[in-house]
Design a protein around this motif. Structure first.
Motif, PDB file in Angstrom:
ATOM      1  N   THR A 222       0.820  -1.305   0.142  1.00  0.00           N
ATOM      2  CA  THR A 222      -0.184   0.066   0.078  1.00  0.00           C
ATOM      3  C   THR A 222       0.826   1.293  -0.020  1.00  0.00           C
ATOM      4  O   THR A 222       0.348   2.309  -0.083  1.00  0.00           O
ATOM      5  N   HIS A 223       2.134   1.142   0.204  1.00  0.00           N
ATOM      6  CA  HIS A 223       2.956   2.192   0.204  1.00  0.00           C
ATOM      7  C   HIS A 223       4.620   1.781  -0.002  1.00  0.00           C
ATOM      8  O   HIS A 223       4.894   0.398   0.278  1.00  0.00           O
ATOM      9  N   THR A 224       5.456   2.657  -0.621  1.00  0.00           N
ATOM     10  CA  THR A 224       6.858   2.014  -0.531  1.00  0.00           C
ATOM     11  C   THR A 224       7.564   1.798   0.670  1.00  0.00           C
ATOM     12  O   THR A 224       8.485   1.023   0.820  1.00  0.00           O
ATOM     13  N   SER A 225       6.875   2.361   1.748  1.00  0.00           N
ATOM     14  CA  SER A 225       7.608   2.153   3.057  1.00  0.00           C
ATOM     15  C   SER A 225       7.725   0.525   3.299  1.00  0.00           C
ATOM     16  O   SER A 225       8.572   0.120   4.086  1.00  0.00           O
ATOM     17  N   ALA A 226       6.854  -0.090   2.718  1.00  0.00           N
ATOM     18  CA  ALA A 226       6.812  -1.593   2.790  1.00  0.00           C
ATOM     19  C   ALA A 226       8.224  -2.083   2.750  1.00  0.00           C
ATOM     20  O   ALA A 226       8.517  -3.370   3.394  1.00  0.00           O
TER      21      ALA A 226
ATOM     22  N   TYR B  38      -0.901   0.077  -4.270  1.00  0.00           N
ATOM     23  CA  TYR B  38      -2.251  -0.223  -4.436  1.00  0.00           C
ATOM     24  C   TYR B  38      -3.114   0.018  -3.307  1.00  0.00           C
ATOM     25  O   TYR B  38      -2.879  -0.377  -2.113  1.00  0.00           O
ATOM     26  N   ARG B  39      -4.075   0.601  -3.468  1.00  0.00           N
ATOM     27  CA  ARG B  39      -5.206   0.942  -2.419  1.00  0.00           C
ATOM     28  C   ARG B  39      -6.545   0.767  -3.036  1.00  0.00           C
ATOM     29  O   ARG B  39      -6.852   1.599  -3.829  1.00  0.00           O
ATOM     30  N   ARG B  40      -7.469   0.333  -1.978  1.00  0.00           N
ATOM     31  CA  ARG B  40      -8.881   0.185  -2.275  1.00  0.00           C
ATOM     32  C   ARG B  40      -9.459   1.623  -2.061  1.00  0.00           C
ATOM     33  O   ARG B  40      -9.256   1.943  -0.792  1.00  0.00           O
TER      34      ARG B  40
ATOM     35  N   SER C 118      -8.272  12.733  -9.087  1.00  0.00           N
ATOM     36  CA  SER C 118      -6.966  12.589  -8.419  1.00  0.00           C
ATOM     37  C   SER C 118      -6.658  11.212  -7.532  1.00  0.00           C
ATOM     38  O   SER C 118      -5.614  11.158  -6.862  1.00  0.00           O
ATOM     39  N   HIS C 119      -7.635  10.299  -7.556  1.00  0.00           N
ATOM     40  CA  HIS C 119      -7.498   9.055  -6.735  1.00  0.00           C
ATOM     41  C   HIS C 119      -7.741   7.919  -7.966  1.00  0.00           C
ATOM     42  O   HIS C 119      -8.618   7.803  -8.661  1.00  0.00           O
ATOM     43  N   TYR C 120      -6.774   7.033  -7.807  1.00  0.00           N
ATOM     44  CA  TYR C 120      -6.675   5.569  -8.626  1.00  0.00           C
ATOM     45  C   TYR C 120      -6.255   4.614  -8.034  1.00  0.00           C
ATOM     46  O   TYR C 120      -5.531   4.898  -6.983  1.00  0.00           O
TER      47      TYR C 120
ATOM     48  N   VAL D 155      -4.328   2.103  -8.182  1.00  0.00           N
ATOM     49  CA  VAL D 155      -2.739   1.802  -8.461  1.00  0.00           C
ATOM     50  C   VAL D 155      -2.158   3.225  -8.584  1.00  0.00           C
ATOM     51  O   VAL D 155      -2.564   4.068  -9.428  1.00  0.00           O
ATOM     52  N   PHE D 156      -1.443   3.694  -7.910  1.00  0.00           N
ATOM     53  CA  PHE D 156      -0.425   4.958  -8.127  1.00  0.00           C
ATOM     54  C   PHE D 156       0.983   4.618  -7.923  1.00  0.00           C
ATOM     55  O   PHE D 156       1.422   3.506  -7.654  1.00  0.00           O
ATOM     56  N   HIS D 157       1.918   5.551  -8.001  1.00  0.00           N
ATOM     57  CA  HIS D 157       3.343   5.511  -7.785  1.00  0.00           C
ATOM     58  C   HIS D 157       3.578   6.467  -6.794  1.00  0.00           C
ATOM     59  O   HIS D 157       3.507   7.610  -6.782  1.00  0.00           O
ATOM     60  N   GLN D 158       4.682   5.691  -5.872  1.00  0.00           N
ATOM     61  CA  GLN D 158       5.289   6.366  -4.961  1.00  0.00           C
ATOM     62  C   GLN D 158       7.002   6.531  -5.028  1.00  0.00           C
ATOM     63  O   GLN D 158       7.286   5.510  -5.519  1.00  0.00           O
ATOM     64  N   MET D 159       7.597   7.421  -4.605  1.00  0.00           N
ATOM     65  CA  MET D 159       9.099   7.333  -4.359  1.00  0.00           C
ATOM     66  C   MET D 159       9.321   7.189  -2.874  1.00  0.00           C
ATOM     67  O   MET D 159       8.794   8.537  -2.403  1.00  0.00           O
TER      68      MET D 159
ATOM     69  N   LEU E 285      -2.556  21.052  -1.764  1.00  0.00           N
ATOM     70  CA  LEU E 285      -2.462  19.520  -2.300  1.00  0.00           C
ATOM     71  C   LEU E 285      -1.455  18.998  -1.741  1.00  0.00           C
ATOM     72  O   LEU E 285      -0.272  19.344  -1.650  1.00  0.00           O
ATOM     73  N   GLU E 286      -1.660  17.645  -1.096  1.00  0.00           N
ATOM     74  CA  GLU E 286      -0.439  17.356  -0.239  1.00  0.00           C
ATOM     75  C   GLU E 286       0.443  16.574  -1.391  1.00  0.00           C
ATOM     76  O   GLU E 286       0.124  15.443  -1.963  1.00  0.00           O
ATOM     77  N   LEU E 287       1.836  16.746  -1.089  1.00  0.00           N
ATOM     78  CA  LEU E 287       2.674  16.123  -1.876  1.00  0.00           C
ATOM     79  C   LEU E 287       3.435  14.921  -1.346  1.00  0.00           C
ATOM     80  O   LEU E 287       3.725  13.955  -1.950  1.00  0.00           O
ATOM     81  N   LEU E 288       3.611  14.919  -0.215  1.00  0.00           N
ATOM     82  CA  LEU E 288       4.371  14.055   0.687  1.00  0.00           C
ATOM     83  C   LEU E 288       4.308  13.743   2.288  1.00  0.00           C
ATOM     84  O   LEU E 288       3.946  14.729   2.873  1.00  0.00           O
TER      85      LEU E 288
ATOM     86  N   PHE F 118      11.172   9.871   3.328  1.00  0.00           N
ATOM     87  CA  PHE F 118      10.003  10.768   3.022  1.00  0.00           C
ATOM     88  C   PHE F 118       9.306   9.489   2.033  1.00  0.00           C
ATOM     89  O   PHE F 118       9.987   8.742   1.631  1.00  0.00           O
ATOM     90  N   GLY F 119       7.941   9.976   1.731  1.00  0.00           N
ATOM     91  CA  GLY F 119       7.304   9.097   0.729  1.00  0.00           C
ATOM     92  C   GLY F 119       6.501   9.999  -0.130  1.00  0.00           C
ATOM     93  O   GLY F 119       5.468  10.908   0.670  1.00  0.00           O
ATOM     94  N   LEU F 120       6.709  10.242  -1.172  1.00  0.00           N
ATOM     95  CA  LEU F 120       5.817  10.999  -2.189  1.00  0.00           C
ATOM     96  C   LEU F 120       5.108  10.734  -3.506  1.00  0.00           C
ATOM     97  O   LEU F 120       5.495   9.386  -3.798  1.00  0.00           O
TER      98      LEU F 120
HETATM   99  C1  FA5 Z   1       2.422   7.449   2.935  1.00  0.00           C
HETATM  100  O1  FA5 Z   1       2.099   6.311   2.259  1.00  0.00           O
HETATM  101  C2  FA5 Z   1       3.848   7.052   3.950  1.00  0.00           C
HETATM  102  N1  FA5 Z   1       4.384   5.752   3.491  1.00  0.00           N
HETATM  103  C3  FA5 Z   1       4.673   8.194   3.380  1.00  0.00           C
HETATM  104  C4  FA5 Z   1       5.856   8.172   4.422  1.00  0.00           C
HETATM  105  C5  FA5 Z   1       7.162   7.457   4.013  1.00  0.00           C
HETATM  106  C6  FA5 Z   1       5.861   9.100   5.770  1.00  0.00           C
HETATM  107  C7  FA5 Z   1       8.393   7.883   4.704  1.00  0.00           C
HETATM  108  C8  FA5 Z   1       6.989   9.003   6.236  1.00  0.00           C
HETATM  109  C9  FA5 Z   1       8.183   8.358   5.932  1.00  0.00           C
HETATM  110  P1  FA5 Z   1       0.619   8.860   2.555  1.00  0.00           P
HETATM  111  O2  FA5 Z   1      -0.748   7.708   2.579  1.00  0.00           O
HETATM  112  O3  FA5 Z   1       0.081  10.155   3.039  1.00  0.00           O
HETATM  113  O4  FA5 Z   1       1.785   8.239   3.208  1.00  0.00           O
HETATM  114  O5  FA5 Z   1       0.935   8.829   0.939  1.00  0.00           O
HETATM  115  C10 FA5 Z   1       2.057   9.680   0.631  1.00  0.00           C
HETATM  116  C11 FA5 Z   1       1.796  10.322  -0.670  1.00  0.00           C
HETATM  117  O6  FA5 Z   1       1.237   9.523  -1.898  1.00  0.00           O
HETATM  118  C12 FA5 Z   1       0.941  11.518  -0.570  1.00  0.00           C
HETATM  119  O7  FA5 Z   1       1.266  12.573   0.095  1.00  0.00           O
HETATM  120  C13 FA5 Z   1       0.222  11.618  -1.984  1.00  0.00           C
HETATM  121  O8  FA5 Z   1       1.238  12.403  -2.675  1.00  0.00           O
HETATM  122  C14 FA5 Z   1       0.349  10.174  -2.511  1.00  0.00           C
HETATM  123  N2  FA5 Z   1      -0.897   9.775  -2.570  1.00  0.00           N
HETATM  124  C15 FA5 Z   1      -1.577   9.014  -1.481  1.00  0.00           C
HETATM  125  N3  FA5 Z   1      -2.863   8.518  -1.733  1.00  0.00           N
HETATM  126  C16 FA5 Z   1      -2.921   8.636  -3.179  1.00  0.00           C
HETATM  127  C17 FA5 Z   1      -3.988   8.459  -4.182  1.00  0.00           C
HETATM  128  N4  FA5 Z   1      -4.885   7.740  -3.968  1.00  0.00           N
HETATM  129  N5  FA5 Z   1      -3.534   8.780  -5.482  1.00  0.00           N
HETATM  130  C18 FA5 Z   1      -2.608   9.555  -5.638  1.00  0.00           C
HETATM  131  N6  FA5 Z   1      -1.558   9.697  -4.924  1.00  0.00           N
HETATM  132  C19 FA5 Z   1      -1.793   9.458  -3.537  1.00  0.00           C
END
Ligand code: FA5
Ligand code: MG
Length: 434
Positions: A125-129, A151-153, A159-161, A163-167, A271-274, A297-299
């Motif tokens: 559900t996030h790259t922190s995994a 991946y998140r339900r 602006s929500h899908y 499947v999306f991409h994080q770094m 808008l939340e970036l990270l 960080f996770g963006l």
């Molecule tokens: C996280 O996923 C944490 N793992 C981030 C983190 C990493 C915090 C390391 C601390 C240290 P969050 O659920 O807020 O947090 O998602 C991080 C970013 O992913 C958001 O700020 C946003 O830019 C993006 N994001 C979240 N949900 C969605 C979505 N449904 N569609 C598109 N982008 C999204």
């Protein structure tokens, strides 16, 4: 954990044409690996189909362009970051939650929010995994930049899908040499007049505490380095926009403390970036790094790409239409603003039903994803009504159908709408009204 199994997924999963991600009634293949399925499995066809796409590795794709620009920036500040971008999305619940110190009953473990491959395996559900596994790899890196599909339900809108991409970025320092190691990184100065609001400081005893394991001056040095690195990143990415405004707010994550989120003013809204923060020391200790301290960080890459290129609709990232992709070919030589090639008319349809116990709106959203694919632009809950006599709840959802590449006829939409009605009744056990 909230246990809510309104529908078992396997009967809905069709055989897919993509060779690398397929499902049968007892197992699922994800990028060449086979996983047994069980009562917890809630994968959907539309999500499985996305797994092999890996947009962050498609040359000239806007997600890949942003990834490369961020990597360039961090490697300029310190050339020893490790780049990671090919890990499978199937991870254990231990990786996705436990190693990151999520409570056993944390809501994000719920099957209404998370795709379960089986009871022990999820689509990350996030790259922190991947924090613990990458930190445990004993390379002499100062940190890493890890990009992946997540991946998140979730709800359906522009602006929500699902499947999306994080770094994810991690920077670790030797606790004994923190001052010299942290001052070795070279950040470019921020431009004069940069609009950054930060009322959050470097910690707050009530709302954003230091960790017991950390001396105040060490935690503050790490936090300052983190904020400076990320402010510099935003100026590296958006520096040509003289009106850019960013702000810091406090946040909470189980795996960092103190924690923050960075927001940018975009089309009149924040808008939340990270999300980011100082890594929980237990995670460093457990991964064999007790002598280190660091930040993470996770963006969201789609969010940044939408702001940077003016991409108005998150579905466009999945488009295979050359009218989308060709617009990004010259990204190294010119600044790109996406030109919408057309806006076809929308068609609204409502569906109302009585909900069974345990019904979750995300169950409805997923049926729409599976039946309508990317023709569904937006699904909104427009009415909720509770019958005082029976105690039953009725909900009405409005589905906005719109194709990105053609005009849909009313007949086309009626066919899909009928399928949505049928399927939501079958899978979720709702009683249709009207
Ligand atoms: C996280 O996923 C944490 N793992 C981030 C983190 C990493 C915090 C390391 C601390 C240290 P969050 O659920 O807020 O947090 O998602 C991080 C970013 O992913 C958001 O700020 C946003 O830019 C993006 N994001 C979240 N949900 C969605 C979505 N449904 N569609 C598109 N982008 C999204
Ligand atoms: Mg967030």
């Amino acid at each position: 954990m909230r246990m809510r199994m309104t529908w078992l997924v396997l009967p809905q999963i069709r055989r897919h044409s993509t060779a690398t991600s397929t499902s049968t009634s007892t197992s699922t293949r994800i990028l060449g690996a086979t996983f047994p399925t069980d009562a917890a499995t809630n994968l959907s066809a539309s999500v499985l189909e996305r797994i092999p796409r890996r947009l962050h590795k498609v040359p000239n794709h806007p997600i890949a362009i942003i990834k490369e620009r961020i990597e360039d920036y961090f490697v300029k500040t310190n050339q020893n970051y490790k780049i990671v971008d090919s890990l499978s999305p199937a991870v254990s619940t231990t990786q996705n939650f436990d190693q990151l110190l999520f409570d056993k009953d944390h809501s994000s473990r719920s099957p209404s929010d998370t795709y379960y491959v089986n009871k022990d395996t999820v689509l990350r559900t996030h790259t922190s995994a991947h924090q613990s596994e990458v930190l445990a790899g004993k390379q002499s890196n100062v940190g890493y930049l890890l990009t992946a599909d997540v991946y998140r339900r979730d709800e359906i809108d522009l602006s929500h899908y699902p499947v999306f991409h994080q770094m994810e970025g991690i920077r670790i320092f030797d606790r004994k040499a923190l001052l010299s190691e942290s001052s070795a990184d070279t950040f470019a100065p921020l431009p004069k007049g940069a609009k950054i609001t930060d009322p959050t400081g470097l910690s707050n005893p009530e709302t954003n505490p230091l960790q017991v394991a950390h001396a105040q001056k060490d935690s503050e040095l790490v936090a300052l380095h983190l904020k400076r690195a990320l402010e510099g990143l935003v100026w590296h990415l958006f520096g040509s926009d003289k009106n850019l405004e960013i702000r810091w707010i406090e946040a909470y994550f189980p795996f960092t403390s103190p924690s923050w989120e960075m927001e940018v003013m975009y089309q009149g809204k924040w808008l939340e970036l990270l999300g980011c923060g100082v890594i929980q020391q237990k995670i460093l200790d457990d991964s064999g790094n007790p002598d280190k301290i660091g930040w993470a960080f996770g963006l969201g890459l789609e969010r940044i790409a939408m702001v940077m290129f003016g991409i108005p609709d998150i579905r466009l990232f999945w488009s295979q239409d050359s009218r989308f992709l060709s617009q990004f070919e010259n990204h190294t030589t010119k600044q790109i603003t996406f030109q919408p090639y057309s806006k076809y008319p929308a068609c609204y349809k409502d569906v109302s039903f009585w909900c069974p116990d345990g019904f979750h709106d995300n169950d409805m959203f997923e049926v729409v994803r599976d039946m309508a694919g990317d023709l569904a632009e937006d699904v909104a809950l427009i009415d909720t009504f509770k019958n005082p006599k029976t105690g039953r709840t009725s909900k009405c959802f409005r589905i906005n159908y719109r194709s990105m590449d053609r005009t849909l006829s009313n007949e086309d939409v009626d066919i899909i709408q009928d399928k949505v009605r049928e399927e939501v009744a079958r899978r979720c056990g709702v009683e249709l009204r009207g």
